[in-house]
Design a protein around this motif. Sequence first.
Motif, PDB file in Angstrom:
ATOM      1  N   VAL A 298       0.838  -1.209   0.000  1.00  0.00           N
ATOM      2  CA  VAL A 298       0.000   0.000   0.000  1.00  0.00           C
ATOM      3  C   VAL A 298       0.869   1.254   0.000  1.00  0.00           C
ATOM      4  CG1 VAL A 298      -1.616   1.341   1.397  1.00  0.00           C
ATOM      5  CG2 VAL A 298      -2.005  -1.102   1.048  1.00  0.00           C
ATOM      6  N   PHE A 299       1.858   1.301   0.870  1.00  0.00           N
ATOM      7  CA  PHE A 299       2.720   2.483   0.933  1.00  0.00           C
ATOM      8  C   PHE A 299       3.544   2.643  -0.354  1.00  0.00           C
ATOM      9  CE2 PHE A 299       2.007   2.064   5.531  1.00  0.00           C
ATOM     10  CZ  PHE A 299       1.724   3.386   5.839  1.00  0.00           C
ATOM     11  N   TYR A 300       3.980   1.527  -0.930  1.00  0.00           N
ATOM     12  CA  TYR A 300       4.783   1.627  -2.148  1.00  0.00           C
ATOM     13  C   TYR A 300       3.945   2.140  -3.319  1.00  0.00           C
ATOM     14  CZ  TYR A 300       7.664   0.252  -6.108  1.00  0.00           C
ATOM     15  OH  TYR A 300       8.384   0.253  -7.271  1.00  0.00           O
ATOM     16  N   ILE A 301       2.735   1.631  -3.473  1.00  0.00           N
ATOM     17  CA  ILE A 301       1.872   2.100  -4.563  1.00  0.00           C
ATOM     18  C   ILE A 301       1.492   3.562  -4.355  1.00  0.00           C
ATOM     19  CG2 ILE A 301      -0.407   1.796  -5.604  1.00  0.00           C
ATOM     20  CD1 ILE A 301      -0.129  -1.184  -5.132  1.00  0.00           C
ATOM     21  N   LEU A 302       1.238   3.933  -3.099  1.00  0.00           N
ATOM     22  CA  LEU A 302       0.907   5.329  -2.815  1.00  0.00           C
ATOM     23  C   LEU A 302       2.067   6.255  -3.165  1.00  0.00           C
ATOM     24  CD1 LEU A 302      -1.166   7.307  -1.576  1.00  0.00           C
ATOM     25  CD2 LEU A 302      -0.106   6.870   0.648  1.00  0.00           C
ATOM     26  N   LEU A 305       2.731   5.617  -7.520  1.00  0.00           N
ATOM     27  CA  LEU A 305       1.715   5.958  -8.514  1.00  0.00           C
ATOM     28  C   LEU A 305       0.675   6.958  -8.027  1.00  0.00           C
ATOM     29  CD1 LEU A 305       1.052   2.398 -10.003  1.00  0.00           C
ATOM     30  CD2 LEU A 305       2.626   4.146 -10.838  1.00  0.00           C
ATOM     31  N   GLY A 306       0.589   7.194  -6.748  1.00  0.00           N
ATOM     32  CA  GLY A 306      -0.389   8.154  -6.268  1.00  0.00           C
ATOM     33  C   GLY A 306      -1.604   7.484  -5.649  1.00  0.00           C
ATOM     34  N   PRO A 307      -2.505   8.285  -5.088  1.00  0.00           N
ATOM     35  CA  PRO A 307      -3.647   7.716  -4.348  1.00  0.00           C
ATOM     36  C   PRO A 307      -4.649   6.980  -5.223  1.00  0.00           C
ATOM     37  CG  PRO A 307      -3.833  10.106  -4.513  1.00  0.00           C
ATOM     38  CD  PRO A 307      -2.483   9.757  -5.020  1.00  0.00           C
ATOM     39  N   TRP A 308      -4.792   7.375  -6.504  1.00  0.00           N
ATOM     40  CA  TRP A 308      -5.777   6.700  -7.345  1.00  0.00           C
ATOM     41  C   TRP A 308      -5.418   5.226  -7.560  1.00  0.00           C
ATOM     42  CZ3 TRP A 308     -10.486   8.139  -8.590  1.00  0.00           C
ATOM     43  CH2 TRP A 308     -10.819   9.492  -8.535  1.00  0.00           C
ATOM     44  N   ALA A 309      -4.152   4.936  -7.558  1.00  0.00           N
ATOM     45  CA  ALA A 309      -3.732   3.548  -7.789  1.00  0.00           C
ATOM     46  C   ALA A 309      -4.065   2.636  -6.615  1.00  0.00           C
ATOM     47  CB  ALA A 309      -2.231   3.501  -8.068  1.00  0.00           C
ATOM     48  N   LEU A 310      -4.430   3.222  -5.475  1.00  0.00           N
ATOM     49  CA  LEU A 310      -4.776   2.387  -4.324  1.00  0.00           C
ATOM     50  C   LEU A 310      -6.073   1.614  -4.530  1.00  0.00           C
ATOM     51  CD1 LEU A 310      -3.870   4.691  -1.309  1.00  0.00           C
ATOM     52  CD2 LEU A 310      -2.624   2.701  -2.144  1.00  0.00           C
ATOM     53  N   LEU A 311      -6.813   1.960  -5.586  1.00  0.00           N
ATOM     54  CA  LEU A 311      -8.030   1.191  -5.865  1.00  0.00           C
ATOM     55  C   LEU A 311      -7.707  -0.275  -6.141  1.00  0.00           C
ATOM     56  CD1 LEU A 311     -10.005   3.693  -8.142  1.00  0.00           C
ATOM     57  CD2 LEU A 311     -10.473   3.089  -5.759  1.00  0.00           C
ATOM     58  N   GLY A 312      -6.522  -0.515  -6.705  1.00  0.00           N
ATOM     59  CA  GLY A 312      -6.143  -1.898  -6.971  1.00  0.00           C
ATOM     60  C   GLY A 312      -5.896  -2.696  -5.707  1.00  0.00           C
ATOM     61  N   MET A 313      -5.496  -2.033  -4.628  1.00  0.00           N
ATOM     62  CA  MET A 313      -5.238  -2.748  -3.381  1.00  0.00           C
ATOM     63  C   MET A 313      -6.513  -3.178  -2.680  1.00  0.00           C
ATOM     64  SD  MET A 313      -2.057  -3.141  -3.188  1.00  0.00           S
ATOM     65  CE  MET A 313      -2.022  -3.812  -1.536  1.00  0.00           C
ATOM     66  N   THR A 314      -7.644  -2.609  -3.095  1.00  0.00           N
ATOM     67  CA  THR A 314      -8.900  -3.069  -2.498  1.00  0.00           C
ATOM     68  C   THR A 314      -9.157  -4.542  -2.805  1.00  0.00           C
ATOM     69  OG1 THR A 314     -10.099  -2.295  -4.467  1.00  0.00           O
ATOM     70  CG2 THR A 314      -9.927  -0.784  -2.597  1.00  0.00           C
TER      71      THR A 314
END
Length: 466
Positions: A298-302, A305-314
């Motif tokens: 989660v921290f690496y993607i944030l 790539l930014g906060p929008w990419a966190l949708l994939g971690m759901t």
Amino acid sequence: MADSSKEGIFVEGGGVQTCPPPRLYTPKDPANDSVRSIPKEGGGSMVRHGPYRAYVYAPPQYTPGRGIRKYKTALKNLIPVRKEARQKDVISVDSAGFLSFISFSWMSKYIYKAYRVGLTAEDIPEVSPLDSCDLNAQRLELLWQEEVSHKGPKRASFGSAVWRFIRTRVIVSSIVFLLSLALGFVSSTIFMRKLLEYAEDENGDVMMGVTWALCLTLAEFLRVILFSWNWALNYRTAIRLRSACLAMLYRKVVRLNSLGAKSGGLINLFSSDGQRVFDMVLFGPMIVGGPVVTVLGVFYILWLLGPWALLGMTTFLLFYPAQYGLSRLMGYLRGKTVTVSDQRVRLITEILSSIKFVKMYAWEKCFAKAILQVRKKEHDYLQKTAYCQSLSISMAPTVPVISAIITFLAHVGAGNSLTAAQAFSLIAYMMRHMQPLLHLGCEFGLKICSGRKAVLRLQVFQIVAI
């Protein structure tokens, strides 16, 4: 490493002294395998029957250790290479250095001889005193008696005594495993990404590329070392706990006048439940890697790539509750399967013990029908467990792929650019770390649930007199 604050040690001339290892008496005439007399120390003789090695066994006595001295034998395994004199008839794991311990190269001579000429009873060494049934059973019995004295017979938990038995080694193993995950995270997210950025840059410095390549190689080498160390610790901890539980169970059995209706369950305790306890300790400490890998992802993607990419971690966050539910369901089905298996074994034992009456009164069809009914019920539980396990295994490989697709679509859809270094480093992290842990996380959870049920069954059988 030692197991907990109550572990005794084997030292020469120290404050805690134990009995010497078994004294072996090997015949001088190996060509003759018949019955013969073997001289003993101090006079007398022993009679050896057949090709088996005759010996006098002095069981080691457990003495609770205190302070850092109780870890003396385990800490010696951290020496990279050891050139100490080894006892010929005792397995050399206690005298192995760190490199030999984590690579299991101390077993090479036995494996090579088994491959070349085969092994006989004379070639098989004695087990390490620290891994023996006698010593570990004494220690676990002491912890169990302390648990009973503190909480009383009704509130005492055998699981608490088991946890104290393996606590130190499990904590150390978990820390080692987390360090290996941290090195894998650094190698995939930093060093590999830097190498990809260097490959994209036509004017990049050659020495910088060599530096990142060496860093990646060193990180992977250390990760493999730590991961192997984790397995070596878990294997030995599992061996000790299984030896202790089975030895205590055996001592309980020899004190009984009659097994009665417990014979079927007793067979499962010795075979199935003993293996479940072993698997619980072997795989259990690695379950801590799942949450750690997810948080790091989660921290690496944030950051990448930014906060929008966190949708994939759901996808991962939704997978863990489903995985936990499947683990609980499989644990429940395993418990039902064990209960039905006990009924089947008990029924077959009763039939075999009274086979004369069954044949005399022609009850074969009646008992065959009863056995088939119990077996059908057991088959249904096994089938449901297999379906749940297959569902869990099939879900694990698809989750990282779906998560990566959603992550990239969300990042590009927000108007951002996606480079090859970003994409490949993220995919490498998901495929190398997230996918294996998701795939094995359900298995680890199942092993822990099955092991806990096995420990409860051991307590119900009252392997130690209260």
